[in-house]
Design an enzyme around this catalytic site. Structure first.
Site, PDB file in Angstrom:
ATOM      1  N   CYS A   2       7.784  -0.752   6.341  1.00  0.00           N
ATOM      2  CA  CYS A   2       7.202   0.466   5.773  1.00  0.00           C
ATOM      3  C   CYS A   2       8.157   1.047   4.741  1.00  0.00           C
ATOM      4  O   CYS A   2       9.360   1.124   4.987  1.00  0.00           O
ATOM      5  CB  CYS A   2       6.972   1.471   6.901  1.00  0.00           C
ATOM      6  SG  CYS A   2       6.342   3.061   6.324  1.00  0.00           S
ATOM      7  N   LEU A   3       7.615   1.469   3.621  1.00  0.00           N
ATOM      8  CA  LEU A   3       8.449   2.048   2.562  1.00  0.00           C
ATOM      9  C   LEU A   3       9.132   3.331   3.033  1.00  0.00           C
ATOM     10  O   LEU A   3      10.155   3.725   2.495  1.00  0.00           O
ATOM     11  CB  LEU A   3       7.595   2.340   1.322  1.00  0.00           C
ATOM     12  CG  LEU A   3       6.966   1.109   0.657  1.00  0.00           C
ATOM     13  CD1 LEU A   3       5.967   1.542  -0.405  1.00  0.00           C
ATOM     14  CD2 LEU A   3       8.036   0.214   0.058  1.00  0.00           C
TER      15      LEU A   3
ATOM     16  N   HIS B 113      -0.680   6.265   8.766  1.00  0.00           N
ATOM     17  CA  HIS B 113       0.084   7.284   8.029  1.00  0.00           C
ATOM     18  C   HIS B 113      -0.688   8.596   7.930  1.00  0.00           C
ATOM     19  O   HIS B 113      -0.102   9.676   7.979  1.00  0.00           O
ATOM     20  CB  HIS B 113       0.383   6.813   6.601  1.00  0.00           C
ATOM     21  CG  HIS B 113       1.654   6.026   6.462  1.00  0.00           C
ATOM     22  ND1 HIS B 113       2.887   6.521   6.793  1.00  0.00           N
ATOM     23  CD2 HIS B 113       1.883   4.764   5.999  1.00  0.00           C
ATOM     24  CE1 HIS B 113       3.821   5.607   6.547  1.00  0.00           C
ATOM     25  NE2 HIS B 113       3.241   4.526   6.065  1.00  0.00           N
TER      26      HIS B 113
ATOM     27  N   GLY C 111       0.833  -1.199   0.000  1.00  0.00           N
ATOM     28  CA  GLY C 111       0.000   0.000   0.000  1.00  0.00           C
ATOM     29  C   GLY C 111       0.867   1.249   0.000  1.00  0.00           C
ATOM     30  O   GLY C 111       2.100   1.169   0.092  1.00  0.00           O
TER      31      GLY C 111
ATOM     32  N   GLN D 220       3.147   9.872   2.098  1.00  0.00           N
ATOM     33  CA  GLN D 220       4.429   9.256   1.757  1.00  0.00           C
ATOM     34  C   GLN D 220       5.007   9.801   0.453  1.00  0.00           C
ATOM     35  O   GLN D 220       6.195   9.646   0.190  1.00  0.00           O
ATOM     36  CB  GLN D 220       4.285   7.732   1.649  1.00  0.00           C
ATOM     37  CG  GLN D 220       4.013   7.071   2.992  1.00  0.00           C
ATOM     38  CD  GLN D 220       3.907   5.578   2.840  1.00  0.00           C
ATOM     39  OE1 GLN D 220       2.880   5.056   2.433  1.00  0.00           O
ATOM     40  NE2 GLN D 220       4.986   4.860   3.139  1.00  0.00           N
TER      41      GLN D 220
ATOM     42  N   HIS E  55      -2.245   0.147   8.697  1.00  0.00           N
ATOM     43  CA  HIS E  55      -0.938   0.783   8.471  1.00  0.00           C
ATOM     44  C   HIS E  55      -1.107   2.113   7.719  1.00  0.00           C
ATOM     45  O   HIS E  55      -0.530   3.130   8.105  1.00  0.00           O
ATOM     46  CB  HIS E  55      -0.052  -0.183   7.665  1.00  0.00           C
ATOM     47  CG  HIS E  55       1.328   0.316   7.383  1.00  0.00           C
ATOM     48  ND1 HIS E  55       2.447  -0.185   8.015  1.00  0.00           N
ATOM     49  CD2 HIS E  55       1.777   1.269   6.527  1.00  0.00           C
ATOM     50  CE1 HIS E  55       3.520   0.461   7.556  1.00  0.00           C
ATOM     51  NE2 HIS E  55       3.142   1.344   6.644  1.00  0.00           N
ATOM     52  N   GLU E  56      -1.916   2.091   6.659  1.00  0.00           N
ATOM     53  CA  GLU E  56      -2.076   3.308   5.833  1.00  0.00           C
ATOM     54  C   GLU E  56      -2.857   4.386   6.591  1.00  0.00           C
ATOM     55  O   GLU E  56      -2.545   5.568   6.485  1.00  0.00           O
ATOM     56  CB  GLU E  56      -2.767   2.995   4.506  1.00  0.00           C
ATOM     57  CG  GLU E  56      -2.088   1.935   3.641  1.00  0.00           C
ATOM     58  CD  GLU E  56      -0.595   2.140   3.450  1.00  0.00           C
ATOM     59  OE1 GLU E  56      -0.127   3.281   3.531  1.00  0.00           O
ATOM     60  OE2 GLU E  56       0.104   1.140   3.226  1.00  0.00           O
TER      61      GLU E  56
END
Ligand code: ZN
Length: 203
Positions: free
Chosen positions: A88-89, A134, A46, A51, A130-131
């Site tokens: 996480c990216l 963010h 995702g 981000q 998770h998203e």
């Protein structure tokens, strides 16, 4: 469509509470397309708009080849608890275990602004949590106890080995297109030798 650069921990945009999406206009459609392409290129499960430097409550997720776009999402129900692996990216090079709800119900708008509800479990539920974190300026490493047991992903260890080797013979090798790794936790928080398989970054 274009792949956009992904911000890493330390960038203030990742720490903002993102604003609601109010207009589902062409610029939002372009952003959604870019985010999908960026997520796939990374690759991640995702990606949230902050981000890529856009502080809006918008995220994309792709699980089992199905893309879910969520705008202004809200978790309205959580069931069960487990501790999946998570990366996480925006925290490249690390992963850890995060306590997540097993199942969630999310209320959101789709990319056209239409309301929908989604019941999710497993990886999709994890990615949603998770998203949505963010969008509130939260990273998985902020969850209790995660930083203390962070693990390094394999590619970083290999890269470090290459760098050490290069440093040894006085010829530092810089790979083009790679950002320098920024280490989020203190070095002593990272176990030196735990050969565990690294999970895929969630987003
Ligand atoms: Zn993330």
């Amino acid at each position: 469509m274009a792949v956009r650069p992904i911000l890493v921990v330390g960038n203030p945009v990742l720490r903002q509470k993102a604003r609601k999406v109010s207009q589902f206009d062409r610029s939002i459609q372009k952003l959604v397309e870019d985010m999908i392409e960026t997520m796939r290129a990374a690759p991640g499960v995702g990606l949230a708009a902050p981000q890529v430097g856009v502080p809006l409550r918008l995220a994309v997720i792709e699980v089992d080849e199905e893309v879910t776009v969520i705008a202004n999402p809200e978790i309205v129900k959580r069931t069960g608890e487990y501790e999946p692996d998570e990366g996480c990216l925006s925290v490249p090079g690390f992963w850890g275990h995060v306590t997540r709800a097993e199942k969630v119900t999310v209320k959101a708008k789709d990319r056209t602004g239409k309301d929908f509800r989604l019941n999710a479990e497993g990886l999709l539920a994890q990615a949603l949590q998770h998203e949505i974190d963010h969008l509130d300026g939260m990273l998985y490493i902020d969850h209790p106890g995660v930083v203390d047991e962070l693990k390094r992903t394999e590619p970083v260890r290999r890269r470090e080995a290459v760098q050490e080797e290069a440093a040894g013979n006085g010829e530092p090798r810089v790979r083009q297109g790679r950002r320098p790794r920024r280490t989020p936790p203190p070095p002593d928080a990272v176990p030196a030798d735990e050969p565990e398989l690294s999970p895929e970054a969630i987003g």
